[in-house]
Write a protein that holds these residues in place. Structure first.
Motif, PDB file in Angstrom:
ATOM      1  N   THR A  75       0.897  -1.222  -0.063  1.00 17.22           N
ATOM      2  CA  THR A  75      -0.004  -0.043   0.075  1.00 17.22           C
ATOM      3  C   THR A  75       0.771   1.245   0.267  1.00 17.22           C
ATOM      4  O   THR A  75       0.253   2.331  -0.325  1.00 17.22           O
ATOM      5  N   LEU A  76       2.274   1.148   0.326  1.00 23.55           N
ATOM      6  CA  LEU A  76       3.059   2.212   0.174  1.00 23.55           C
ATOM      7  C   LEU A  76       3.613   2.601  -1.272  1.00 23.55           C
ATOM      8  O   LEU A  76       4.286   3.563  -1.500  1.00 23.55           O
ATOM      9  N   GLY A  77       3.236   1.613  -2.007  1.00 25.71           N
ATOM     10  CA  GLY A  77       3.497   2.007  -3.707  1.00 25.71           C
ATOM     11  C   GLY A  77       4.780   1.047  -3.984  1.00 25.71           C
ATOM     12  O   GLY A  77       5.437   1.502  -4.785  1.00 25.71           O
ATOM     13  N   ILE A  78       4.930   0.017  -3.263  1.00 24.19           N
ATOM     14  CA  ILE A  78       5.962  -0.889  -3.655  1.00 24.19           C
ATOM     15  C   ILE A  78       5.613  -2.433  -4.323  1.00 24.19           C
ATOM     16  O   ILE A  78       4.568  -2.689  -3.604  1.00 24.19           O
ATOM     17  N   ALA A  79       5.824  -2.307  -5.424  1.00 29.25           N
ATOM     18  CA  ALA A  79       5.410  -3.794  -5.959  1.00 29.25           C
ATOM     19  C   ALA A  79       6.931  -4.664  -6.304  1.00 29.25           C
ATOM     20  O   ALA A  79       7.756  -4.337  -6.382  1.00 29.25           O
ATOM     21  N   HIS A  80       6.306  -5.896  -6.146  1.00 26.90           N
ATOM     22  CA  HIS A  80       7.334  -7.201  -6.417  1.00 26.90           C
ATOM     23  C   HIS A  80       7.147  -7.873  -7.482  1.00 26.90           C
ATOM     24  O   HIS A  80       5.914  -8.549  -7.492  1.00 26.90           O
ATOM     25  N   VAL A  81       8.007  -8.134  -8.303  1.00 30.96           N
ATOM     26  CA  VAL A  81       7.955  -9.133  -9.293  1.00 30.96           C
ATOM     27  C   VAL A  81       8.846 -10.259  -8.993  1.00 30.96           C
ATOM     28  O   VAL A  81       9.882 -10.075  -9.004  1.00 30.96           O
ATOM     29  N   PRO A  82       8.394 -11.494  -8.418  1.00 29.53           N
ATOM     30  CA  PRO A  82       9.345 -12.534  -8.200  1.00 29.53           C
ATOM     31  C   PRO A  82      10.290 -13.151  -9.032  1.00 29.53           C
ATOM     32  O   PRO A  82       9.513 -13.444 -10.045  1.00 29.53           O
ATOM     33  N   GLU A  98      -6.432  -8.870 -11.308  1.00 31.79           N
ATOM     34  CA  GLU A  98      -7.177  -8.068 -10.601  1.00 31.79           C
ATOM     35  C   GLU A  98      -6.512  -8.523  -9.243  1.00 31.79           C
ATOM     36  O   GLU A  98      -6.765  -7.752  -8.269  1.00 31.79           O
ATOM     37  N   MET A  99      -5.952  -9.774  -8.905  1.00 30.88           N
ATOM     38  CA  MET A  99      -5.203  -9.984  -7.664  1.00 30.88           C
ATOM     39  C   MET A  99      -4.105  -8.914  -7.184  1.00 30.88           C
ATOM     40  O   MET A  99      -4.051  -8.805  -6.243  1.00 30.88           O
ATOM     41  N   GLY A 100      -3.518  -8.578  -8.265  1.00 24.84           N
ATOM     42  CA  GLY A 100      -2.425  -7.335  -8.106  1.00 24.84           C
ATOM     43  C   GLY A 100      -3.189  -6.074  -7.684  1.00 24.84           C
ATOM     44  O   GLY A 100      -2.317  -5.064  -6.982  1.00 24.84           O
ATOM     45  N   ALA A 101      -4.478  -5.886  -7.716  1.00 22.38           N
ATOM     46  CA  ALA A 101      -5.148  -4.726  -7.091  1.00 22.38           C
ATOM     47  C   ALA A 101      -5.941  -4.952  -6.186  1.00 22.38           C
ATOM     48  O   ALA A 101      -6.863  -4.087  -5.577  1.00 22.38           O
ATOM     49  N   TYR A 102      -5.699  -6.142  -5.272  1.00 22.57           N
ATOM     50  CA  TYR A 102      -6.628  -6.208  -4.101  1.00 22.57           C
ATOM     51  C   TYR A 102      -6.487  -5.533  -3.195  1.00 22.57           C
ATOM     52  O   TYR A 102      -7.714  -5.183  -2.355  1.00 22.57           O
ATOM     53  N   ALA A 103      -5.414  -4.687  -2.908  1.00 22.88           N
ATOM     54  CA  ALA A 103      -5.443  -3.550  -1.781  1.00 22.88           C
ATOM     55  C   ALA A 103      -6.204  -2.277  -2.239  1.00 22.88           C
ATOM     56  O   ALA A 103      -6.282  -1.532  -1.492  1.00 22.88           O
ATOM     57  N   GLY A 104      -6.479  -2.081  -3.575  1.00 27.45           N
ATOM     58  CA  GLY A 104      -7.034  -1.072  -3.917  1.00 27.45           C
ATOM     59  C   GLY A 104      -8.530  -0.821  -3.858  1.00 27.45           C
ATOM     60  O   GLY A 104      -9.057  -1.845  -3.547  1.00 27.45           O
ATOM     61  N   LYS A 105      -9.083   0.300  -3.645  1.00 28.85           N
ATOM     62  CA  LYS A 105     -10.425   0.565  -3.008  1.00 28.85           C
ATOM     63  C   LYS A 105     -11.368   1.009  -4.074  1.00 28.85           C
ATOM     64  O   LYS A 105     -12.493   0.975  -4.206  1.00 28.85           O
ATOM     65  N   ASP A 106     -10.559   1.757  -4.912  1.00 26.30           N
ATOM     66  CA  ASP A 106     -11.562   2.564  -5.870  1.00 26.30           C
ATOM     67  C   ASP A 106     -11.454   1.793  -7.350  1.00 26.30           C
ATOM     68  O   ASP A 106     -10.733   1.379  -7.955  1.00 26.30           O
ATOM     69  N   LYS A 107     -12.766   1.116  -7.574  1.00 27.43           N
ATOM     70  CA  LYS A 107     -13.194   0.435  -8.445  1.00 27.43           C
ATOM     71  C   LYS A 107     -12.842   1.141  -9.888  1.00 27.43           C
ATOM     72  O   LYS A 107     -12.465   0.327 -10.854  1.00 27.43           O
ATOM     73  N   GLY A 108     -13.348   2.387 -10.071  1.00 29.61           N
ATOM     74  CA  GLY A 108     -13.023   2.995 -11.170  1.00 29.61           C
ATOM     75  C   GLY A 108     -11.515   3.078 -11.681  1.00 29.61           C
ATOM     76  O   GLY A 108     -11.257   2.904 -12.839  1.00 29.61           O
ATOM     77  N   ALA A 148       1.857  -6.671 -11.110  1.00 28.55           N
ATOM     78  CA  ALA A 148       2.565  -5.695 -10.223  1.00 28.55           C
ATOM     79  C   ALA A 148       2.118  -4.084 -10.442  1.00 28.55           C
ATOM     80  O   ALA A 148       1.896  -3.464  -9.469  1.00 28.55           O
ATOM     81  N   LEU A 149       1.896  -3.973 -11.861  1.00 28.66           N
ATOM     82  CA  LEU A 149       1.392  -2.678 -12.254  1.00 28.66           C
ATOM     83  C   LEU A 149      -0.044  -2.051 -11.810  1.00 28.66           C
ATOM     84  O   LEU A 149      -0.331  -1.184 -11.579  1.00 28.66           O
ATOM     85  N   MET A 150      -0.699  -3.260 -11.485  1.00 24.29           N
ATOM     86  CA  MET A 150      -2.180  -3.211 -11.034  1.00 24.29           C
ATOM     87  C   MET A 150      -2.053  -2.455  -9.491  1.00 24.29           C
ATOM     88  O   MET A 150      -3.225  -1.740  -9.333  1.00 24.29           O
ATOM     89  N   GLY A 151      -1.221  -2.423  -8.917  1.00 25.02           N
ATOM     90  CA  GLY A 151      -1.188  -1.904  -7.678  1.00 25.02           C
ATOM     91  C   GLY A 151      -0.794  -0.591  -7.643  1.00 25.02           C
ATOM     92  O   GLY A 151      -0.608   0.155  -6.805  1.00 25.02           O
ATOM     93  N   ASN A 152      -0.694  -0.147  -8.808  1.00 28.74           N
ATOM     94  CA  ASN A 152      -0.096   1.371  -9.170  1.00 28.74           C
ATOM     95  C   ASN A 152       0.914   1.720  -8.247  1.00 28.74           C
ATOM     96  O   ASN A 152       0.831   3.009  -7.558  1.00 28.74           O
ATOM     97  N   PRO A 153       2.074   1.119  -8.482  1.00 31.79           N
ATOM     98  CA  PRO A 153       3.393   1.278  -7.677  1.00 31.79           C
ATOM     99  C   PRO A 153       3.999   2.743  -8.214  1.00 31.79           C
ATOM    100  O   PRO A 153       4.018   3.061  -9.408  1.00 31.79           O
ATOM    101  N   SER A 154       4.896   3.145  -7.138  1.00 28.29           N
ATOM    102  CA  SER A 154       5.774   4.180  -7.292  1.00 28.29           C
ATOM    103  C   SER A 154       7.089   3.369  -7.810  1.00 28.29           C
ATOM    104  O   SER A 154       8.260   4.039  -8.561  1.00 28.29           O
ATOM    105  N   ILE A 155       7.572   2.087  -7.059  1.00 23.81           N
ATOM    106  CA  ILE A 155       8.639   1.741  -7.335  1.00 23.81           C
ATOM    107  C   ILE A 155       8.246   0.051  -7.639  1.00 23.81           C
ATOM    108  O   ILE A 155       7.481  -0.489  -6.866  1.00 23.81           O
ATOM    109  N   ILE A 156       8.993  -0.470  -8.621  1.00 22.42           N
ATOM    110  CA  ILE A 156       8.839  -2.161  -8.817  1.00 22.42           C
ATOM    111  C   ILE A 156      10.287  -2.910  -8.503  1.00 22.42           C
ATOM    112  O   ILE A 156      11.145  -2.399  -8.978  1.00 22.42           O
ATOM    113  N   LEU A 157      10.324  -3.769  -7.802  1.00 16.59           N
ATOM    114  CA  LEU A 157      11.344  -4.593  -7.572  1.00 16.59           C
ATOM    115  C   LEU A 157      11.067  -5.735  -8.452  1.00 16.59           C
ATOM    116  O   LEU A 157      10.213  -6.665  -8.221  1.00 16.59           O
ATOM    117  N   MET A 158      12.086  -5.968  -9.201  1.00 15.56           N
ATOM    118  CA  MET A 158      12.073  -6.977 -10.379  1.00 15.56           C
ATOM    119  C   MET A 158      13.298  -7.942 -10.197  1.00 15.56           C
ATOM    120  O   MET A 158      14.453  -7.630 -10.147  1.00 15.56           O
TER     121      MET A 158
END
Length: 234
Positions: A75-82, A98-108, A148-158
């Protein structure tokens, strides 16, 4: 943005990470290169909260990640591609996304991000009703990045995004990383393919048996004789 300071990580009596420190600034691609067992994956797992640190600190935009519940880190904007992609094989492509956006509240907002992921990865849109386990390795890697992008991250760990892929698909994956970067997302990249990683990165750190042995601008490391000899096959 991200600061790792004097980090130690143990697996039982084994020291996996031995006091490493590095930074990732907003808008950068920073790569960690090194052989298998050097500690690259452990480093990313510790940032994501999947592995506990023995000591040291990891701060992200002022938040102490070592004191943050792993479920909150995304939820801090960190995504991880394992490493190994780890898609859900019995779920469809779209369900995985859709699983990547599970923490999102805004459906739109989620619908908007899904549309942008499909624009980046037309092949995923074509296969959105297909089970993820039936995709090729390259398509699964695209799905892992899209998720990972579905979480709208600021940083991606790949973590090792090119592992097990053909040379053609490796080029495609690195083109995707550059595209993500151009969209304003910071990237911390673990990669055994040092030449490709250094060719797109701003800065790089070489990990050897849990320690950083060399660091600097990626272009400098591409021309560093020690790196050429150990990692570039020259």
């Amino acid at each position: 943005m991200l600061e790792v300071k004097d980090l130690y990580v143990n697996y039982g009596a084994v020291e996996a990470i031995k006091g490493i420190s590095f930074t990732v600034k907003p808008g950068e691609i920073v790569t960690l290169i090194g052989a298998n067992g050097a500690g690259k994956t452990t480093t990313l797992h510790t940032i994501s909260g999947l592995t506990k640190a023995k000591s040291g600190s990891i701060t992200y935009n002022g938040t102490d990640l070592l004191k943050t519940d792993p479920s909150k880190i995304i939820t801090l904007g960190i995504a991880h591609v394992p490493e190994g992609r780890h898609v859900f094989p019995e779920m469809t492509v779209e369900e995985n996304l859709e699983m990547g956006a599970y923490a999102g509240k805004d459906k739109g907002k989620i619908t908007e991000i899904l549309k942008s992921v499909y624009e980046k990865f037309p092949r995923l849109k074509e296969r959105r009703r297909q089970l993820a386990g039936t995709l090729s390795g390259g398509e699964q890697q695209m799905l892992a990045v899209g998720r990972a992008l579905m979480g709208n991250p600021s940083i991606i760990l790949m973590d090792e995004p090119s592992m097990g892929l053909s040379p053609l698909l490796v080029k495609e994956v690195f083109a995707i990383i550059e595209e993500i970067h151009k969209a304003g997302i910071t990237v911390l990249l673990n990669e055994q393919n040092a030449k490709m990683a250094l060719s797109i990165a701003d800065r790089a750190y070489v990990l050897e048996t849990g320690k950083i042995s060399i660091s600097g601008d990626a272009e400098e490391l591409l021309n560093d004789e020690r790196v050429k000899k150990a990692y570039l096959g020259q």
